[in-house]
Design an enzyme around this catalytic site. Structure first.
Site, PDB file in Angstrom:
ATOM      1  CB  SER A 138      -0.866  -0.009   1.260  1.00 15.39           C
ATOM      2  OG  SER A 138      -1.522   1.219   1.463  1.00 15.39           O
ATOM      3  CE1 TYR A 151      -4.156  -2.114   5.069  1.00 22.74           C
ATOM      4  CE2 TYR A 151      -3.321   0.061   4.479  1.00 22.74           C
ATOM      5  CZ  TYR A 151      -3.828  -1.176   4.108  1.00 22.74           C
ATOM      6  OH  TYR A 151      -3.999  -1.472   2.774  1.00 22.74           O
ATOM      7  CE  LYS A 155      -1.635  -3.948   3.250  1.00 21.65           C
ATOM      8  NZ  LYS A 155      -1.755  -5.159   2.409  1.00 21.65           N
TER       9      LYS A 155
END
Length: 262
Positions: A138, A151, A155
């Site tokens: 991402s 998150y 990532k």
């Protein structure tokens, strides 16, 4: 694009978002595809949408389920030479509201799951002599964002895992590369982000989507096809000398602009 017609691919998170489009495009080019997902209902829907796809239910957090799922994919496909890791979860919370369960679930699915699937699939892929592994990270794997601690950590970690796998599997002529998409509003994850923005910004979905597009220098939001195109490139023979690469598919969002000019 030169994608081998007899390529045999496993796509995790294959029942939604990027995973569905990647699977569809691989199959359109003649590859045989198995999709792995935890959501049985969505697996059945995608199996109806993509006749011939092998739908396998498994939780990527479980070593036993992952091992069994990879074995099932190999049995159905006859071999395995391609792995696309697209399974992932996302939440937006301020730091003080992030629970240990939030943290563990995000890291377990996004990072541990990628490790477990790679570990189980790597011996099969290595034996093919032409292996391809593509992970989906991402823009949150490139830079930190507020309210996305777990998150972003997962990532960033996925990029590190990708590079380590690339180094370790190179001797078997397996390439391992990573895609770093900017937010895609048409995926289920993108829709959840949009819903959160609507609730917290006080603008309409259309206004927020347009504002997001304006932050990408190319002036539009990403699509599932943009990400699938990048995956197909890494799977193709055109990328046979690329490994350990993390490719930003973000319309230029990462590039700097002169302050006060936008």
């Amino acid at each position: 694009m030169q994608v081998a017609e007899d390529r045999k691919a496993l796509v995790t998170g294959g029942a939604s978002g990027f995973g569905v489009e990647i699977s569809r495009r691989l199959m359109a080019l003649g590859s045989r595809v198995a999709i792995l997902d935890v959501n049985q209902e969505r697996l059945e829907q995608v199996a109806d949408e993509l006749p011939g796809v092998a739908a396998i239910q498994a939780d990527v957090r479980s070593t036993d389920q992952v091992s069994a799922a990879v074995d099932e994919a190999v049995r159905i496909l006859g071999a395995l030479d391609t792995l696309v890791i697209s399974a992932g979860v996302f939440h937006i919370k301020p730091l003080e509201e992030v629970t240990e369960e939030d943290w563990d679930s995000t890291l377990d699915i996004n990072l541990k799951g990628a490790f477990l699937v790679s570990q189980a699939a790597a011996p099969h892929i290595a034996r093919s002599g032409r292996g391809r592994i593509v992970t989906i990270s991402s823009d949150c794997g490139r830079r930190g964002f507020a309210r996305q601690t777990a998150y972003c950590a997962s990532k960033f970690g996925l990029i590190g895992l990708t590079e380590s796998l690339a180094a370790e599997l190179a001797a078997s002529h397996t390439t391992v590369n990573c895609i770093c998409p900017v937010g895609c509003p048409t995926t289920p994850m993108g829709q959840r982000v949009l819903d959160w923005k609507v609730a917290h910004v006080g603008a309409s979905p259309e206004e927020i989507t347009a504002a997001a597009a304006s932050t990408n220098l190319l002036g539009r939001n990403s699509t599932e096809s943009d990400i699938a195109d990048a995956v197909l490139f890494f799977v193709s023979e055109h990328a046979s000398f690329l490994t350990g690469v993390s490719l930003d598919v973000d319309g230029g969002a990462r590039l700097g602009v002169i302050p006060g000019t936008r």
